[in-house]
Design an enzyme around this catalytic site. Structure first.
Site, PDB file in Angstrom:
ATOM      1  N   HIS A  60      20.000   3.293  93.307  1.00 53.59           N
ATOM      2  CA  HIS A  60      21.400   3.519  93.708  1.00 53.59           C
ATOM      3  C   HIS A  60      22.355   2.797  92.771  1.00 53.59           C
ATOM      4  O   HIS A  60      22.513   1.568  92.843  1.00 53.59           O
ATOM      5  CB  HIS A  60      21.631   3.045  95.144  1.00 53.59           C
ATOM      6  CG  HIS A  60      22.987   3.400  95.685  1.00 53.59           C
ATOM      7  ND1 HIS A  60      23.163   4.200  96.797  1.00 53.59           N
ATOM      8  CD2 HIS A  60      24.237   3.084  95.266  1.00 53.59           C
ATOM      9  CE1 HIS A  60      24.455   4.351  97.034  1.00 53.59           C
ATOM     10  NE2 HIS A  60      25.134   3.671  96.109  1.00 53.59           N
ATOM     11  N   HIS A  62      26.247   3.532  90.359  1.00 57.46           N
ATOM     12  CA  HIS A  62      27.354   4.431  89.997  1.00 57.46           C
ATOM     13  C   HIS A  62      27.598   4.273  88.504  1.00 57.46           C
ATOM     14  O   HIS A  62      28.302   3.353  88.078  1.00 57.46           O
ATOM     15  CB  HIS A  62      28.619   4.075  90.776  1.00 57.46           C
ATOM     16  CG  HIS A  62      28.484   4.227  92.259  1.00 57.46           C
ATOM     17  ND1 HIS A  62      29.079   5.246  92.972  1.00 57.46           N
ATOM     18  CD2 HIS A  62      27.790   3.495  93.178  1.00 57.46           C
ATOM     19  CE1 HIS A  62      28.768   5.131  94.254  1.00 57.46           C
ATOM     20  NE2 HIS A  62      27.985   4.077  94.418  1.00 57.46           N
ATOM     21  N   GLN A 155      33.665  10.807  96.440  1.00 61.27           N
ATOM     22  CA  GLN A 155      34.221   9.473  96.703  1.00 61.27           C
ATOM     23  C   GLN A 155      35.397   9.492  97.678  1.00 61.27           C
ATOM     24  O   GLN A 155      35.552   8.599  98.489  1.00 61.27           O
ATOM     25  CB  GLN A 155      34.652   8.819  95.389  1.00 61.27           C
ATOM     26  CG  GLN A 155      35.350   7.463  95.525  1.00 61.27           C
ATOM     27  CD  GLN A 155      34.426   6.380  96.027  1.00 61.27           C
ATOM     28  OE1 GLN A 155      33.681   5.784  95.273  1.00 61.27           O
ATOM     29  NE2 GLN A 155      34.488   6.101  97.327  1.00 61.27           N
ATOM     30  N   HIS A 213      26.420   8.173 101.123  1.00 59.63           N
ATOM     31  CA  HIS A 213      27.041   6.864 101.369  1.00 59.63           C
ATOM     32  C   HIS A 213      27.393   6.860 102.849  1.00 59.63           C
ATOM     33  O   HIS A 213      28.357   7.498 103.265  1.00 59.63           O
ATOM     34  CB  HIS A 213      28.304   6.684 100.521  1.00 59.63           C
ATOM     35  CG  HIS A 213      28.025   6.209  99.137  1.00 59.63           C
ATOM     36  ND1 HIS A 213      27.280   6.919  98.252  1.00 59.63           N
ATOM     37  CD2 HIS A 213      28.383   5.049  98.498  1.00 59.63           C
ATOM     38  CE1 HIS A 213      27.184   6.237  97.113  1.00 59.63           C
ATOM     39  NE2 HIS A 213      27.843   5.102  97.246  1.00 59.63           N
ATOM     40  N   GLU A 216      29.417   2.796 105.324  1.00 60.86           N
ATOM     41  CA  GLU A 216      29.627   1.584 104.504  1.00 60.86           C
ATOM     42  C   GLU A 216      30.943   0.945 104.934  1.00 60.86           C
ATOM     43  O   GLU A 216      31.954   1.002 104.232  1.00 60.86           O
ATOM     44  CB  GLU A 216      29.651   1.934 103.011  1.00 60.86           C
ATOM     45  CG  GLU A 216      29.639   0.685 102.127  1.00 60.86           C
ATOM     46  CD  GLU A 216      29.831   0.994 100.652  1.00 60.86           C
ATOM     47  OE1 GLU A 216      30.196   2.127 100.303  1.00 60.86           O
ATOM     48  OE2 GLU A 216      29.623   0.063  99.845  1.00 60.86           O
ATOM     49  N   ASP A 312      23.985  -0.771  92.861  1.00 55.36           N
ATOM     50  CA  ASP A 312      25.264  -0.164  93.220  1.00 55.36           C
ATOM     51  C   ASP A 312      26.243  -0.133  92.039  1.00 55.36           C
ATOM     52  O   ASP A 312      26.724   0.925  91.693  1.00 55.36           O
ATOM     53  CB  ASP A 312      25.898  -0.861  94.429  1.00 55.36           C
ATOM     54  CG  ASP A 312      26.784   0.065  95.260  1.00 55.36           C
ATOM     55  OD1 ASP A 312      26.730   1.288  95.061  1.00 55.36           O
ATOM     56  OD2 ASP A 312      27.524  -0.446  96.118  1.00 55.36           O
TER      57      ASP A 312
HETATM   58  N1  17E Z   1      32.046   3.853  96.089  1.00 59.23           N
HETATM   59  C1  17E Z   1      31.784   3.619  97.391  1.00 59.23           C
HETATM   60  O1  17E Z   1      32.256   4.366  98.240  1.00 59.23           O
HETATM   61  N2  17E Z   1      31.004   2.589  97.736  1.00 59.23           N
HETATM   62  C2  17E Z   1      30.474   1.799  96.833  1.00 59.23           C
HETATM   63  N3  17E Z   1      29.723   0.771  97.201  1.00 59.23           N
HETATM   64  C3  17E Z   1      30.752   2.030  95.474  1.00 59.23           C
HETATM   65  C4  17E Z   1      31.530   3.073  95.136  1.00 59.23           C
HETATM   66  C5  17E Z   1      30.186   1.148  94.441  1.00 59.23           C
HETATM   67 FE   FE2 Z   2      27.226   3.166  96.313  1.00 61.24          FE
END
Ligand code: 17E
Ligand code: FE2
Length: 416
Positions: A60, A62, A155, A213, A216, A312
């Site tokens: 994982h 980006h 995103q 995702h 989070e 990440d």
């Molecule tokens: N974008 C997101 O939504 N969450 C993350 N942890 C990262 C990018 C790195």
């Molecule tokens: Fe991520």
């Protein structure tokens, strides 16, 4: 010589009690035994009792945002949401060349730590899909050396972003490996559920993997995971689905987690935790006590659910530091999840090898075994505990018998 072979003497393979010799021929592992005698003209390398592991796997990261920290500004609050704002500003300046140059640099850094497989999320909330075009090119260019899996990552949401569903479909048509979602960022709970239904159905249609995702956020009411696991079960996607981050699970009440664990086990889905970055991003609305914001790795692992660890971010709006070295992630992960028992430490390389291989669906070609491709790494340590404690450097990274990265043993002189 038409058929050269290579004999590497004296390697500790994974957590074996004793060392072995290993022969590579035609890019495959031809033999493994306590002692192999060199054949005529065979090249010999001395492993000197060092640790050999299957290639490390970044499950994982980006790469589209890698190495952009400070552009156009730093994330001073350290929250996920400020990171998304800063990236939103940087995103307007993207070109294919810019993304390829940074991602290529980040991948070479990763390769220097023994990583050979990388799953990268790529932001597709961009009408031009610039980052995706760049990473698709890079995936092809590196294909014989590094396996790059790409996840179409919305995103800024799917239902909450203009033409979000169409962008996901275009990304699927362009050849991504997996589809993502971001339920906790959608405007409403209904959109969150709808976005998960949409990506699971699209993945089934295009025969793609799913990596979301998921939750989070430190909001105990963020429950995308139950929807994702249910779709994985009912659509038969099962272990083709992965839930990444799931930091809200840290904040769920225990009674709910008991019910959820049953569903997770039934569904067969994989989980990815990013302990280093989530201890930085989460808990930001707390005063004290301050939540750690890492999903329940210990309990998930004990329940037999497959969990891997990811980096990440490498020097971007969500993580100002880092090199790509997965050792840092495992070290932090063990401390923050309190998986510090002897066996837990001994087995912890699996978070960045075998467990991640399951998540990425690498199949039977992965692992150090006779008949498999000669892909493995040698680290400058006698075993995994030592490698972890001392941040052991890479000695060699072999990909199908070819040396793709190497290092020299670190030396220290204590001058007293
Ligand atoms: N974008 C997101 O939504 N969450 C993350 N942890 C990262 C990018 C790195
Ligand atoms: Fe991520």
């Amino acid at each position: 010589m038409s058929n050269p072979s290579l004999l590497i003497k004296d390697l500790r393979i994974e957590d074996a009690e004793s060392t072995s010799d290993l022969r590579i021929r035609d890019g495959r592992i031809a033999a493994i035994a306590p002692r192999l005698d060199p054949t005529d003209g065979e090249e010999i390398v001395h492993g000197a009792g060092r640790l050999a592991l299957p290639p490390l796997i970044e499950s994982h990261v980006h790469l589209d945002s890698a190495l952009t920290a400070g552009q156009p500004r730093y994330n001073e609050t350290g929250t996920l949401f400020e990171g998304i704002e800063v990236w939103g500003e940087r995103k307007r300046e993207l070109t294919v060349e810019d993304v390829k140059e940074r991602a290529g640099r980040a991948i070479r850094q990763q390769a220097g730590f023994g990583i050979q497989y990388v799953r990268s999320h790529v932001d597709v909330t961009d009408p031009e899909l610039t980052a995706l075009r760049a990473l698709l090119e890079l995936r092809e260019e590196l294909r014989d050396t590094i396996t790059l899996q790409l996840v179409a990552f919305p995103q800024e949401g799917i239902l909450s972003f203009p033409d979000g569903p169409q962008l996901m479909r275009r990304a699927a048509e362009m050849g991504v490996d997996a589809l993502g979602a971001i339920p906790h960022f959608e405007f409403t709970r209904e959109y969150a559920v709808e976005s998960l239904n949409l990506v699971c159905e699209l993945a089934a249609e295009f025969d793609l993997l799913v990596d979301v995702h998921c939750d989070e956020i430190d909001d105990e009411a963020s429950r995308g995971l139950e929807t994702l696991a249910t779709r994985a079960l009912e659509l038969g996607l099962r272990d083709r689905v992965t839930a990444s981050h799931t930091t809200a699970m840290h904040s769920y009440n225990n009674a709910y987690v008991v019910r959820l664990m049953r569903l997770l086990t039934l569904s067969g889905i994989n989980m990815v935790s990013n302990p280093l970055v989530n201890t930085h991003l989460q808990g930001r609305t707390d005063t004290y006590p301050k939540r750690r914001g890492v999903t329940r790795v210990k309990e998930l692992t004990e329940a037999g659910i497959n969990v891997s660890f990811g980096q990440d971010d490498i020097v971007d709006p969500w993580n100002p530091l880092g090199t790509g070295n997965l050792r840092d992630v495992v070290l932090n992960g063990l401390y923050v999840t309190q998986m510090m028992g002897h066996e837990q430490i001994r087995r912890s390389y699996r978070f960045i090898t075998h467990n991640a291989a399951r998540t990425l669906h690498l199949g039977e070609d992965y692992g150090i075994d006779v008949g498999r491709p000669a892909s493995f790494v040698i680290l400058d340590a006698a075993d995994w505990q030592e490698a972890l404690s001392w941040n052991a450097g890479l000695i060699a990274s072999y990909r199908e018998g070819r040396l793709i990265a190497r290092g020299t043993p670190a030396t220290r002189e204590i001058l007293f």
